[in-house]
Write a protein that holds these residues in place. Sequence first.
Motif, PDB file in Angstrom:
ATOM      1  N   GLY A 189       0.865  -1.128  -0.036  1.00  0.00           N
ATOM      2  CA  GLY A 189      -0.010   0.241   0.004  1.00  0.00           C
ATOM      3  C   GLY A 189       1.031   1.246   0.106  1.00  0.00           C
ATOM      4  O   GLY A 189       2.046   1.167   0.087  1.00  0.00           O
ATOM      5  N   GLN A 190       0.038   2.412   0.173  1.00  0.00           N
ATOM      6  CA  GLN A 190       0.625   3.564   0.089  1.00  0.00           C
ATOM      7  C   GLN A 190       1.644   4.081   1.189  1.00  0.00           C
ATOM      8  O   GLN A 190       2.210   5.122   1.321  1.00  0.00           O
ATOM      9  N   PHE A 191       1.255   3.231   2.255  1.00  0.00           N
ATOM     10  CA  PHE A 191       1.881   3.481   3.616  1.00  0.00           C
ATOM     11  C   PHE A 191       3.171   2.720   3.878  1.00  0.00           C
ATOM     12  O   PHE A 191       3.628   2.759   4.899  1.00  0.00           O
ATOM     13  N   SER A 192       3.523   2.191   2.794  1.00  0.00           N
ATOM     14  CA  SER A 192       4.839   1.186   2.885  1.00  0.00           C
ATOM     15  C   SER A 192       6.289   1.779   3.351  1.00  0.00           C
ATOM     16  O   SER A 192       6.845   1.090   3.788  1.00  0.00           O
ATOM     17  N   ARG A 193       6.232   3.184   3.127  1.00  0.00           N
ATOM     18  CA  ARG A 193       7.616   3.640   3.563  1.00  0.00           C
ATOM     19  C   ARG A 193       7.647   3.838   5.212  1.00  0.00           C
ATOM     20  O   ARG A 193       8.535   4.155   5.606  1.00  0.00           O
ATOM     21  N   GLY A 194       6.368   3.867   5.832  1.00  0.00           N
ATOM     22  CA  GLY A 194       6.561   3.873   7.228  1.00  0.00           C
ATOM     23  C   GLY A 194       6.784   2.584   7.801  1.00  0.00           C
ATOM     24  O   GLY A 194       7.089   1.418   7.193  1.00  0.00           O
ATOM     25  N   PRO A 195       7.239   2.654   8.903  1.00  0.00           N
ATOM     26  CA  PRO A 195       7.663   1.468   9.716  1.00  0.00           C
ATOM     27  C   PRO A 195       6.514   0.223   9.845  1.00  0.00           C
ATOM     28  O   PRO A 195       5.135   0.564   9.915  1.00  0.00           O
ATOM     29  N   PHE A 196       6.951  -0.946   9.893  1.00  0.00           N
ATOM     30  CA  PHE A 196       6.091  -2.108  10.213  1.00  0.00           C
ATOM     31  C   PHE A 196       6.679  -2.763  11.369  1.00  0.00           C
ATOM     32  O   PHE A 196       7.676  -3.346  11.374  1.00  0.00           O
ATOM     33  N   ILE A 197       5.886  -2.887  12.395  1.00  0.00           N
ATOM     34  CA  ILE A 197       6.499  -3.518  13.632  1.00  0.00           C
ATOM     35  C   ILE A 197       5.301  -4.560  13.919  1.00  0.00           C
ATOM     36  O   ILE A 197       4.238  -4.577  14.352  1.00  0.00           O
ATOM     37  N   ALA A 198       5.718  -5.799  14.218  1.00  0.00           N
ATOM     38  CA  ALA A 198       5.270  -7.084  14.368  1.00  0.00           C
ATOM     39  C   ALA A 198       5.584  -7.265  16.039  1.00  0.00           C
ATOM     40  O   ALA A 198       6.533  -7.353  16.385  1.00  0.00           O
ATOM     41  N   VAL A 199       4.226  -7.725  16.565  1.00  0.00           N
ATOM     42  CA  VAL A 199       4.483  -7.961  18.165  1.00  0.00           C
ATOM     43  C   VAL A 199       3.683  -9.286  18.447  1.00  0.00           C
ATOM     44  O   VAL A 199       2.479  -9.193  18.048  1.00  0.00           O
ATOM     45  N   ASN A 200       4.330 -10.244  18.848  1.00  0.00           N
ATOM     46  CA  ASN A 200       3.557 -11.353  19.308  1.00  0.00           C
ATOM     47  C   ASN A 200       3.290 -11.386  20.667  1.00  0.00           C
ATOM     48  O   ASN A 200       4.141 -11.345  21.656  1.00  0.00           O
ATOM     49  N   CYS A 201       1.960 -10.814  21.059  1.00  0.00           N
ATOM     50  CA  CYS A 201       1.677 -10.724  22.322  1.00  0.00           C
ATOM     51  C   CYS A 201       1.499 -12.027  23.196  1.00  0.00           C
ATOM     52  O   CYS A 201       1.503 -11.778  24.400  1.00  0.00           O
ATOM     53  N   GLY A 202       1.791 -13.225  22.597  1.00  0.00           N
ATOM     54  CA  GLY A 202       1.758 -14.384  23.296  1.00  0.00           C
ATOM     55  C   GLY A 202       3.200 -14.668  23.688  1.00  0.00           C
ATOM     56  O   GLY A 202       3.249 -15.573  24.702  1.00  0.00           O
ATOM     57  N   GLN A 233       4.556   3.900  19.990  1.00  0.00           N
ATOM     58  CA  GLN A 233       5.486   4.819  19.327  1.00  0.00           C
ATOM     59  C   GLN A 233       6.259   4.576  18.123  1.00  0.00           C
ATOM     60  O   GLN A 233       6.534   5.269  17.576  1.00  0.00           O
ATOM     61  N   ALA A 234       7.029   3.412  18.344  1.00  0.00           N
ATOM     62  CA  ALA A 234       7.842   2.890  17.236  1.00  0.00           C
ATOM     63  C   ALA A 234       7.034   2.780  15.936  1.00  0.00           C
ATOM     64  O   ALA A 234       7.618   3.010  14.865  1.00  0.00           O
ATOM     65  N   ALA A 235       5.743   2.214  15.990  1.00  0.00           N
ATOM     66  CA  ALA A 235       5.154   2.122  14.708  1.00  0.00           C
ATOM     67  C   ALA A 235       4.481   3.245  14.061  1.00  0.00           C
ATOM     68  O   ALA A 235       3.688   3.293  13.298  1.00  0.00           O
ATOM     69  N   ASN A 236       4.554   4.475  14.940  1.00  0.00           N
ATOM     70  CA  ASN A 236       3.889   5.784  14.519  1.00  0.00           C
ATOM     71  C   ASN A 236       4.150   6.086  12.895  1.00  0.00           C
ATOM     72  O   ASN A 236       5.292   6.468  12.555  1.00  0.00           O
ATOM     73  N   ALA A 273      -0.893  12.320  27.374  1.00  0.00           N
ATOM     74  CA  ALA A 273      -1.316  11.473  26.223  1.00  0.00           C
ATOM     75  C   ALA A 273      -0.512  11.911  24.973  1.00  0.00           C
ATOM     76  O   ALA A 273      -0.160  13.200  24.787  1.00  0.00           O
ATOM     77  N   GLU A 274      -0.180  10.935  24.269  1.00  0.00           N
ATOM     78  CA  GLU A 274       0.609  11.335  22.956  1.00  0.00           C
ATOM     79  C   GLU A 274      -0.196  11.019  21.570  1.00  0.00           C
ATOM     80  O   GLU A 274      -0.642   9.609  21.742  1.00  0.00           O
ATOM     81  N   LYS A 275      -0.217  11.678  20.679  1.00  0.00           N
ATOM     82  CA  LYS A 275      -0.990  11.530  19.607  1.00  0.00           C
ATOM     83  C   LYS A 275      -0.234  10.717  18.783  1.00  0.00           C
ATOM     84  O   LYS A 275       1.170  10.710  18.626  1.00  0.00           O
ATOM     85  N   ILE A 276      -0.971   9.606  18.183  1.00  0.00           N
ATOM     86  CA  ILE A 276      -0.178   8.582  17.163  1.00  0.00           C
ATOM     87  C   ILE A 276      -1.013   8.518  15.848  1.00  0.00           C
ATOM     88  O   ILE A 276      -2.322   8.689  15.922  1.00  0.00           O
ATOM     89  N   ASP A 277      -0.503   8.203  14.749  1.00  0.00           N
ATOM     90  CA  ASP A 277      -1.172   8.057  13.577  1.00  0.00           C
ATOM     91  C   ASP A 277      -0.665   6.544  12.831  1.00  0.00           C
ATOM     92  O   ASP A 277       0.588   6.706  12.290  1.00  0.00           O
ATOM     93  N   LEU A 278      -1.408   5.599  12.990  1.00  0.00           N
ATOM     94  CA  LEU A 278      -0.805   4.330  12.301  1.00  0.00           C
ATOM     95  C   LEU A 278      -2.276   3.678  12.212  1.00  0.00           C
ATOM     96  O   LEU A 278      -3.072   3.677  12.258  1.00  0.00           O
ATOM     97  N   ARG A 279      -1.694   2.413  11.371  1.00  0.00           N
ATOM     98  CA  ARG A 279      -2.815   1.339  11.007  1.00  0.00           C
ATOM     99  C   ARG A 279      -2.421   0.288  12.310  1.00  0.00           C
ATOM    100  O   ARG A 279      -1.344  -0.233  12.354  1.00  0.00           O
TER     101      ARG A 279
END
Length: 440
Positions: A189-202, A233-236, A273-279
């Motif tokens: 997609g068009q947001f590919s230049r932003g970071p992708f952060i994967a987190v395994n909650c388990g 914050q890292a994925a913002n 509170a810190e504003k963030i903009d992510l998917r």
Amino acid sequence: MAFLKENILLVDDDVHILELLQRHLQALDYHTFKAVSVREAVTILKDTKIDVLITDLNMPEIDGFELLKFTAEHYPNMGKLVITGFPSIQDSLAVIQSGVVEYLTKPFTKQELIEALHKTLAQNTSASKTIKNHLEVNEPYGDIIGKSKGIKHVIQLIERVKNNKATVFISGESGTGKELVARSIHYQGQFSRGPFIAVNCGAIPENLLEAELFGYVKGAFTGADTNRNGFFQAANGGTIFLDEIGNASLAVQSRLLRVLQEKEVVKVGSQKAEKIDLRIITATNSNLKEMIKNQTFRDDLYYRLTVVEIYVPPLRDRKEDIAPLAEKFLYKYGLEYKDRLIKMDTNVLPILERYTWPGNIRELENILQRAIILSDKLVTVDALPESLKYNISFSDSDFVPLKEMEKQYILKVLHACNQNKTKASEILQINRKTLREKLK
């Protein structure tokens, strides 16, 4: 609105050539990616949509010819431009089935580079900025490989959501490739230049998950010696992928709901509170609806997470995808373990397609990885685990109701007893009346 420039992958073991190419192309506003080896180039191709490949041929370990063969097979519509120090390149390229390939002989001028690139783009049907229908060509979509109806439906949904920030929920059994779907949503997609952060909650202890996701301030708890940002914050500006979201505690769920509602995070121990903009993309193989009934998962969070739902079917339901997946793993681990391409004996594929794959794609990958280690140039049936070679799967038509199976067994006992019902009753440990009823 102006169209985005093409993505160009530069491959050369000479870093000076790479820097020169990058300067020339960036001056023309092209997006460039650099790789000093074929291995690194394949890694970039996995996660990035590349429109044009510019590669040298003479490189150590794996040369550019193998890269051209690979892209011809997996990315047939990608533009290809070869740079080489060998004037006889035309004779060499004649034996490579890699589609239309332009070439430049070193040394070359900036103008010659631009002209060759323009020719490549003109011949490259995928370089146009019209939307390409990925469902009608047998090439990977991001790192998703397959041509089954189930995978085509997954790709259709990815196409729908990749250019917006709607919250996506991915479900499916373990090992089906849910993270690959999440990565494709981001990188296609068009947001590919932003970071992708994967987190395994388990994989994160429950008492640490909240601090890891949202960050914390100094003194928030024992051991918090400094302020620290969390995964959000890292994925913002990009995408955060929360795998196994069903493992999140109710406290974490409450904080996550606030993120979705207010588009802001509050660090542990802070009031600011810190504003963030992510998917936000989430996934699980747990039944969240059952967890809602058991009051271990918030229903209001569930409905906010499932704005778009994508179900990834298990491998047993898309057997036609086994062959291209196997081919991918043969190439990947052949290069990694043997430094060459590994082939598969024709007798192997029917065995792979017969198996039910309870571990899905992850199990297929592990088995082929092991088989390649045990093989030389060809993976044969002998390299497969015994449990796989002698596994027999049954279709629904092979099964009969329990009552019918029981009757067949009784008739078999009667035949062995020469139709002596008294003796058969003794063997079956039932009386003659019950025996007659079961034979009706």
